[in-house]
Design a protein around this motif. Structure first.
Motif: not given
Length: 376
Positions: A20-48
């Motif tokens: 993919m061309k980003l700006g003036e350069t060609e780059q090799t691009v992937g889509v590497a996710p970083v999943v975040v889990k926020v844990h609470t003392d109520s048992g609910i876990t949030g995802l981001g």
């Protein structure tokens, strides 16, 4: 309720890398996710979620470390006070550049708040403001002849329009957009994205051809930092100028709006500051009677959060949808996040994108697949 722990999970890209061309350069691009889990003392876990484009996964590991660096400011705090948590974390993020970690954490906090309320997130944001259609974008540059064929395929699947990449030279791009635009089905629209690769004179020349073709918008035609140049283009061209995916958080939107630099605002939730910042961009944009179309290229946890923000904004009637599989029977079905157990709930139905009506952002992880993709 209190936060007890925060997990950051960097993962390998579940889709193949592309050039993919980003700006003036060609780059090799992937889509590497970083999943975040926020844990609470109520048992609910949030995802981001946030994402990186390094196909080797090294940047994902760095971002995960950034999440962990913010964790000590979050543990022991009430996750339901999302705005206060965002403000506190922003003070650290703006000094250390950890906006992707901030964004993923913010999404997870909103997920907790909505789950605690027993409502889908968009209801906490004020409820659905109207239907949101989708435009198709491809994660790789495609030949002109393929895009001509894709137009009918995408229109039949219910897409509103499609976006193509430009930036290979004005004359080449003139021929490309003209060929594609003239071959599209009636009512199916076309936009183009230069990824900041043009100078002002070049963008103006190509934009005049876009005017003749009545294109949907011209995205990131010049450097995203050149507000005056964007404003001048916006004044000289009939084709709307679109951008903002490279900005964070919501504060730069004020300068753009005052300058009338953009007609279409496209914040990326995974880097702008999550749900909190994107919602504030949407509110500012609505006040100036401009258009809000989230940049939503990437994996599904972040996409789901983006969709909730889009549905809740009166300034939004359209959202991006990346088509990763050229051979799919239904290009409107989400396929890029196999670690999401219910990704089949996210797709176009009768031309409309709608989030699930389950509490939170509506995403359920397949932990086995998460473990398979996890970068240790």
């Amino acid at each position: 309720m209190q936060v007890t722990d925060v997990e950051a999970i960097p993962m390998e890209s579940p889709v193949e890398s592309v050039q993919m061309k980003l700006g003036e350069t060609e780059q090799t691009v992937g889509v590497a996710p970083v999943v975040v889990k926020v844990h609470t003392d109520s048992g609910i876990t949030g995802l981001g979620e946030t994402l990186t484009y390094d196909p080797a996964g090294r940047d994902a590991v760095v971002v995960a470390e950034g999440v962990r660096s913010l964790t000590r400011h979050l543990v022991g705090e009430n996750p339901l006070d999302v705005s206060q948590r965002w403000s506190e974390l922003y003070q650290h993020a703006k000094r250390s550049g950890v906006f992707k970690p901030l964004s993923a954490i913010d999404e997870a906090l909103w997920d907790i708040a909505a789950k605690d309320a027993g409502k889908p997130l968009y209801e906490l944001l004020g409820g659905a403001a109207g239907d949101v259609a989708a435009y198709a974008t491809f994660p790789h540059r495609k030949p002109t002849e393929e895009l001509v064929e894709d137009g009918a395929w995408l229109a039949d699947a219910g897409f509103d329009s499609m976006k193509i990449t430009v930036g290979a030279g004005v004359e080449h791009d003139r021929e490309r957009i003209t060929t594609i635009a003239e071959a599209l089905p009636d009512g199916f629209r076309l936009s183009m994205d230069a990824n900041t690769s043009y100078s002002f004179p070049e963008a103006l020349r190509l934009g005049r051809t876009a005017d003749e073709l009545e294109m949907e918008w011209f995205e990131e035609p010049i450097s995203h930092t050149d507000i005056e140049g964007q404003a001048e283009l916006n004044g000289k061209l009939d084709t709307p100028i679109a951008a903002y995916q490279s900005h964070y958080p919501h504060y730069p939107a004020v300068d753009h709006l005052r300058a009338n630099a953009l007609d279409v605002y496209q914040p990326s939730l995974y880097v702008c500051g999550g749900v909190t910042a994107a919602t504030r961009v949407a509110t500012l944009v609505e006040a100036f009677d401009e258009r809000f179309v989230p940049h939503a290229f990437g994996p599904l946890v972040n996409y789901a959060a983006s969709l909730h923000v889009a549905v809740a904004s009166p300034a939004c009637d359209l959202i991006e949808f990346a088509v990763y599989d050229d051979d799919a029977d239904d290009p409107g079905q989400y396929v890029a996040s196999p670690y999401v157990a219910n990704q089949d709930e996210f797709g176009l139905e009768d031309g409309v994108m709608a989030p699930p009506d389950r509490p939170g952002i509506g995403v359920e992880l397949d932990e086995d697949v998460v473990d398979d993709l996890r970068i240790e």
